[in-house]
Design a protein around this motif. Sequence first.
Motif, PDB file in Angstrom:
ATOM      1  N   LEU A 262      14.565   9.565   2.583  1.00 16.51           N
ATOM      2  CA  LEU A 262      13.137   9.496   2.248  1.00 16.51           C
ATOM      3  C   LEU A 262      12.834  10.218   0.938  1.00 16.51           C
ATOM      4  CD1 LEU A 262      11.135   9.913   5.564  1.00 16.51           C
ATOM      5  CD2 LEU A 262      10.909   8.071   3.894  1.00 16.51           C
ATOM      6  N   GLN A 263      13.407  11.397   0.761  1.00 13.33           N
ATOM      7  CA  GLN A 263      13.173  12.132  -0.481  1.00 13.33           C
ATOM      8  C   GLN A 263      13.652  11.316  -1.680  1.00 13.33           C
ATOM      9  OE1 GLN A 263      15.265  15.663   0.865  1.00 13.33           O
ATOM     10  NE2 GLN A 263      13.371  16.864   0.747  1.00 13.33           N
ATOM     11  N   GLN A 264      14.819  10.695  -1.560  1.00 12.84           N
ATOM     12  CA  GLN A 264      15.339   9.875  -2.656  1.00 12.84           C
ATOM     13  C   GLN A 264      14.439   8.672  -2.897  1.00 12.84           C
ATOM     14  OE1 GLN A 264      18.102  10.678  -4.717  1.00 12.84           O
ATOM     15  NE2 GLN A 264      16.939   9.175  -5.887  1.00 12.84           N
ATOM     16  N   ALA A 265      13.965   8.045  -1.832  1.00 12.29           N
ATOM     17  CA  ALA A 265      13.072   6.883  -1.981  1.00 12.29           C
ATOM     18  C   ALA A 265      11.752   7.288  -2.635  1.00 12.29           C
ATOM     19  CB  ALA A 265      12.829   6.226  -0.628  1.00 12.29           C
ATOM     20  N   PHE A 266      11.223   8.471  -2.298  1.00 13.64           N
ATOM     21  CA  PHE A 266       9.997   8.944  -2.937  1.00 13.64           C
ATOM     22  C   PHE A 266      10.211   9.092  -4.439  1.00 13.64           C
ATOM     23  CE2 PHE A 266       6.343  10.563  -0.274  1.00 13.64           C
ATOM     24  CZ  PHE A 266       6.667   9.832   0.860  1.00 13.64           C
TER      25      PHE A 266
ATOM     26  N   PHE B 251       4.841  10.157  -5.678  1.00 17.86           N
ATOM     27  CA  PHE B 251       4.071  11.392  -5.751  1.00 17.86           C
ATOM     28  C   PHE B 251       3.573  11.545  -7.182  1.00 17.86           C
ATOM     29  CE2 PHE B 251       8.564  12.211  -6.190  1.00 17.86           C
ATOM     30  CZ  PHE B 251       8.653  12.908  -7.382  1.00 17.86           C
ATOM     31  N   GLN B 252       2.442  12.189  -7.311  1.00 14.61           N
ATOM     32  CA  GLN B 252       1.946  12.464  -8.653  1.00 14.61           C
ATOM     33  C   GLN B 252       1.817  13.964  -8.825  1.00 14.61           C
ATOM     34  OE1 GLN B 252      -1.320   9.872  -9.776  1.00 14.61           O
ATOM     35  NE2 GLN B 252      -0.274   8.137  -8.881  1.00 14.61           N
ATOM     36  N   CYS B 253       0.773  14.561  -8.279  1.00 14.10           N
ATOM     37  CA  CYS B 253       0.667  16.020  -8.423  1.00 14.10           C
ATOM     38  C   CYS B 253       1.661  16.721  -7.505  1.00 14.10           C
ATOM     39  CB  CYS B 253      -0.757  16.497  -8.168  1.00 14.10           C
ATOM     40  SG  CYS B 253      -1.222  16.662  -6.428  1.00 14.10           S
TER      41      CYS B 253
ATOM     42  N   GLY C  37      -3.874   9.171  -5.082  1.00 12.21           N
ATOM     43  CA  GLY C  37      -3.888   7.742  -4.789  1.00 12.21           C
ATOM     44  C   GLY C  37      -2.539   7.059  -4.931  1.00 12.21           C
ATOM     45  N   ALA C  38      -1.460   7.736  -4.605  1.00 10.38           N
ATOM     46  CA  ALA C  38      -0.118   7.150  -4.735  1.00 10.38           C
ATOM     47  C   ALA C  38       0.282   6.365  -3.486  1.00 10.38           C
ATOM     48  CB  ALA C  38       0.901   8.252  -5.008  1.00 10.38           C
ATOM     49  N   TYR C  39      -0.686   5.884  -2.735  1.00 10.07           N
ATOM     50  CA  TYR C  39      -0.423   5.250  -1.451  1.00 10.07           C
ATOM     51  C   TYR C  39       0.515   4.048  -1.538  1.00 10.07           C
ATOM     52  CZ  TYR C  39      -4.243   8.127   0.298  1.00 10.07           C
ATOM     53  OH  TYR C  39      -5.032   9.179   0.636  1.00 10.07           O
ATOM     54  N   THR C  40       0.362   3.193  -2.528  1.00  8.89           N
ATOM     55  CA  THR C  40       1.225   2.004  -2.605  1.00  8.89           C
ATOM     56  C   THR C  40       2.671   2.418  -2.844  1.00  8.89           C
ATOM     57  OG1 THR C  40       0.718   1.706  -4.953  1.00  8.89           O
ATOM     58  CG2 THR C  40      -0.597   0.438  -3.384  1.00  8.89           C
TER      59      THR C  40
END
Length: 188
Positions: free
Chosen positions: A105-109, A115-117, A155-158
């Motif tokens: 999951l961390q790699q996929a993020f 993530f932004q902030c 707003g990084a939902y997508t």
Amino acid sequence: MPHFVQKPLSQPAAQVVPAQAVTLHVNGQDRTIQIAPWTSLLDALREYVGLTGTKKGCDHGQCGACTVLVDGLRINACLALATVYQGRKIETIEGLGTEDNLSPLQQAFIDHDAFQCGYCTPGQLCSAQGLLNEGRAQTEDEVRELLSGNVCRCGAYTNILSAVMEVLHDGQAIVDNGTLTTISATAQ
């Protein structure tokens, strides 16, 4: 006009907080801390155990920034009393992976720029891991619904959805022009 001077107390005030020893099993290690019985799991993790990856957002269970895993299931640590979780397996963002060995999951993020902030990212990752552990989500709508308790102010939902879907479907999901597509087994 009268002049008042505050004199020091003749004795120190008695300790008001009745601290007790609590042992929490966090990220594979037992941690014994001295806390008041009303200390939240979030405050115990951040202030007493020193694991500051779990964030304090709203402190009312409404934003998901404090999400951690207990026995593999997600909870809002700000709403949980630490004493209740003695003997349970607690996993924080620090326990999901290491800098040299990221969890899928961390790699996929990272791969999906999910993530932004970064403030919500620990809670988003723990919630997504809990979602995977629960095994209840297969579709985009199910993932959206089950992650709806985690707020991302940027707003990084997508991108978060793309990252979770990739891991959920073992890498068999892609994003094409903003549309998430699951690759069927017959298309390979």
